[in-house]
Design a protein around this motif. Sequence first.
Motif, PDB file in Angstrom:
ATOM      1  N   VAL A  52      54.027 -72.542   3.964  1.00 17.24           N
ATOM      2  CA  VAL A  52      54.075 -74.305   3.927  1.00 17.24           C
ATOM      3  C   VAL A  52      53.384 -74.492   4.640  1.00 17.24           C
ATOM      4  CG1 VAL A  52      56.361 -73.820   3.145  1.00 17.24           C
ATOM      5  CG2 VAL A  52      56.446 -73.921   6.059  1.00 17.24           C
ATOM      6  N   PRO A  56      54.859 -82.248   3.800  1.00 13.50           N
ATOM      7  CA  PRO A  56      55.851 -81.761   2.389  1.00 13.50           C
ATOM      8  C   PRO A  56      54.925 -81.976   1.315  1.00 13.50           C
ATOM      9  CG  PRO A  56      56.287 -82.997   4.221  1.00 13.50           C
ATOM     10  CD  PRO A  56      55.343 -83.438   4.795  1.00 13.50           C
ATOM     11  N   THR A  59      52.870 -79.686   0.086  1.00 12.27           N
ATOM     12  CA  THR A  59      53.486 -78.439   0.444  1.00 12.27           C
ATOM     13  C   THR A  59      54.288 -78.485  -1.527  1.00 12.27           C
ATOM     14  OG1 THR A  59      53.906 -78.133   2.554  1.00 12.27           O
ATOM     15  CG2 THR A  59      56.033 -76.897   0.960  1.00 12.27           C
ATOM     16  N   LEU A  60      54.891 -79.600  -1.516  1.00  9.63           N
ATOM     17  CA  LEU A  60      54.743 -79.604  -3.226  1.00  9.63           C
ATOM     18  C   LEU A  60      54.484 -79.261  -4.308  1.00  9.63           C
ATOM     19  CD1 LEU A  60      58.009 -80.540  -4.530  1.00  9.63           C
ATOM     20  CD2 LEU A  60      56.955 -82.566  -4.316  1.00  9.63           C
ATOM     21  N   GLY A  63      52.821 -75.635  -4.290  1.00  5.65           N
ATOM     22  CA  GLY A  63      54.370 -75.146  -5.266  1.00  5.65           C
ATOM     23  C   GLY A  63      54.016 -75.306  -6.944  1.00  5.65           C
ATOM     24  N   GLN A  64      54.177 -76.659  -7.005  1.00 12.57           N
ATOM     25  CA  GLN A  64      53.491 -76.313  -8.347  1.00 12.57           C
ATOM     26  C   GLN A  64      52.782 -75.955  -9.290  1.00 12.57           C
ATOM     27  OE1 GLN A  64      56.048 -80.452  -9.291  1.00 12.57           O
ATOM     28  NE2 GLN A  64      54.732 -80.681  -7.693  1.00 12.57           N
ATOM     29  N   ARG A  66      50.784 -73.319  -7.992  1.00 12.36           N
ATOM     30  CA  ARG A  66      51.431 -71.568  -7.580  1.00 12.36           C
ATOM     31  C   ARG A  66      52.328 -71.380  -9.410  1.00 12.36           C
ATOM     32  NH1 ARG A  66      54.465 -68.014  -5.500  1.00 12.36           N
ATOM     33  NH2 ARG A  66      52.534 -66.343  -3.807  1.00 12.36           N
ATOM     34  N   GLY A  67      52.913 -72.744  -8.869  1.00 15.56           N
ATOM     35  CA  GLY A  67      54.186 -72.153 -10.401  1.00 15.56           C
ATOM     36  C   GLY A  67      53.548 -71.684 -11.754  1.00 15.56           C
TER      37      GLY A  67
ATOM     38  N   VAL B  52      60.113 -84.423  -1.347  1.00 12.62           N
ATOM     39  CA  VAL B  52      60.447 -83.289  -0.189  1.00 12.62           C
ATOM     40  C   VAL B  52      61.879 -83.213   0.918  1.00 12.62           C
ATOM     41  CG1 VAL B  52      57.854 -83.288  -0.206  1.00 12.62           C
ATOM     42  CG2 VAL B  52      59.060 -85.019   1.072  1.00 12.62           C
ATOM     43  N   PRO B  56      61.230 -76.706   4.343  1.00 16.08           N
ATOM     44  CA  PRO B  56      59.481 -76.840   3.737  1.00 16.08           C
ATOM     45  C   PRO B  56      59.366 -75.376   2.724  1.00 16.08           C
ATOM     46  CG  PRO B  56      59.080 -76.581   5.758  1.00 16.08           C
ATOM     47  CD  PRO B  56      60.721 -76.635   6.064  1.00 16.08           C
ATOM     48  N   GLN B  57      60.389 -74.491   3.171  1.00  7.44           N
ATOM     49  CA  GLN B  57      60.498 -73.825   2.616  1.00  7.44           C
ATOM     50  C   GLN B  57      60.665 -73.413   1.393  1.00  7.44           C
ATOM     51  OE1 GLN B  57      58.601 -70.423   4.103  1.00  7.44           O
ATOM     52  NE2 GLN B  57      58.830 -70.019   1.646  1.00  7.44           N
ATOM     53  N   THR B  59      61.022 -76.596  -0.229  1.00  5.33           N
ATOM     54  CA  THR B  59      60.374 -77.800  -0.931  1.00  5.33           C
ATOM     55  C   THR B  59      58.879 -76.852  -2.094  1.00  5.33           C
ATOM     56  OG1 THR B  59      60.131 -79.035   1.097  1.00  5.33           O
ATOM     57  CG2 THR B  59      58.090 -79.173  -0.398  1.00  5.33           C
ATOM     58  N   LEU B  60      58.778 -75.753  -1.231  1.00 11.46           N
ATOM     59  CA  LEU B  60      57.621 -74.712  -1.463  1.00 11.46           C
ATOM     60  C   LEU B  60      58.461 -73.856  -2.311  1.00 11.46           C
ATOM     61  CD1 LEU B  60      55.046 -73.704  -1.366  1.00 11.46           C
ATOM     62  CD2 LEU B  60      55.419 -71.574  -0.295  1.00 11.46           C
ATOM     63  N   GLY B  63      59.156 -76.573  -5.543  1.00 14.56           N
ATOM     64  CA  GLY B  63      58.001 -77.326  -6.062  1.00 14.56           C
ATOM     65  C   GLY B  63      57.444 -76.051  -7.211  1.00 14.56           C
ATOM     66  N   GLN B  64      57.798 -74.696  -6.697  1.00 13.83           N
ATOM     67  CA  GLN B  64      57.451 -73.211  -8.078  1.00 13.83           C
ATOM     68  C   GLN B  64      58.392 -73.862  -9.260  1.00 13.83           C
ATOM     69  OE1 GLN B  64      55.553 -69.778  -5.686  1.00 13.83           O
ATOM     70  NE2 GLN B  64      57.316 -70.841  -4.806  1.00 13.83           N
TER      71      GLN B  64
END
Lengths: 161, 161
Positions: A52, A56, A59-60, A63-64, A66-67, B52, B56-57, B59-60, B63-64
Motif C-alpha cells: 500500500v 490512500p 492505493t485505491l 488496486g483498481q 491491478r484488478g 478510502v 490501507p490493505q 483499500t487495496l 480497489g481490486q
Amino acid sequence: MQGQHLHYLASGTIRSQCEDNLPTRLKMLFDGTAEVVRTYTPDCAAVEKVFVNANPQSTLLLGQARGAAICAVVSDGLPVAEYTALQLKQAVVGYGRANKNQVQEMVKRLLNLTSIPSSDAADALAMAICHAHGLRTLNALDKLAPQAKHGLHLRRGRLIL
Amino acid sequence: MQGQHLHYLASGTIRSQCEDNLPTRLKMLFDGTAEVVRTYTPDCAAVEKVFVNANPQSTLLLGQARGAAICAVVSDGLPVAEYTALQLKQAVVGYGRANKNQVQEMVKRLLNLTSIPSSDAADALAMAICHAHGLRTLNALDKLAPQAKHGLHLRRGRLIL
C-alpha cells in the motif's frame, strides 16, 4: 522460455489517458492486456505484489488498475503468480535493494537485448524472468528426481513443501 | 425501468471464498458480474463511488474488487455511472445520512417488494434507483423541451451544463 533458455519476445506498457473517466481507463487496461494475451498466447502470467501507498487515493487507483489487469488474464483461464519487488530484484540482480538502473541493465544482459528497456518494461520483463526461474527449478527437479517434487510448489517465488 | 415506473427484476450478491487466492477471487467477481450482464442485458450500470478506508490493505482489496466488477461491465460496452453513498441515500431516502435500515425500507417500498432485501442487495438496488431517477429527469426534459437538454448531462447524480 525454450528449454533452459530465455527468449525475448515482446514488451511494452499500456497507458490510459488521464482525462478519461475511471471506467474508460480501466477498459483500456483490460482490453490492452487481453490483446497481449490473444497475440502471444502465454501459458501463465506474473504480476507484482504491491504494497500500500502512503496516499490512500493512489492505493485505491492502483488496486483498481491491478484488478483490471488480473481480470484480463484470469478471464482467459491463465494462472497468475505474484512476486514482490524484493523477490523480483533478488531473482534478476541477486540483491533485493537493487535500483531501477541495475534491473534494466540485468534484464538487457539476461535477454540479450540490443538496448536498455524502459524502466516499466524492464520491471515487467524482470517479473517474467523471476517466474521463469522458479518454473525452471521445478522442472529441473522433476527430471532429476520426480518423487522429490511431490508436494512441492511455488509460493511467493520460493519452492515450498 | 419501464416508462415512468420502476420494476424489480432481480438482485443478489456475489461472494468469493476467503481461502482462495486473490486472482481466483477476482475471477469469481468478474465472471459473476459478466454472467449477470449476459442474463439481464442491461443498458447501463452504476457503481458506488468509494472513499478510502482507514486500513490501507482493505483499500487495496476494495480497489481490486471494484476494478474487477467495472471491467466485467465495460468489457461488454456498457456505460458506467458512479454515485457516492451520500447521493444514493439522498435519491432514495431523501436524507444523505440515512441508515441502512432506512435504505432497505425505502427500496422495499419503491420497488413494491414483498420483503426487506438484504443490506448489500438493498444498496445495489438503491444505486439502480438513483441512476434511474437521474435518467428519468433527463428523458422528461427531452420530451418537454428538447432544446433545453442541449449540453446537459448527468454527473455525480446531478444534471449539469
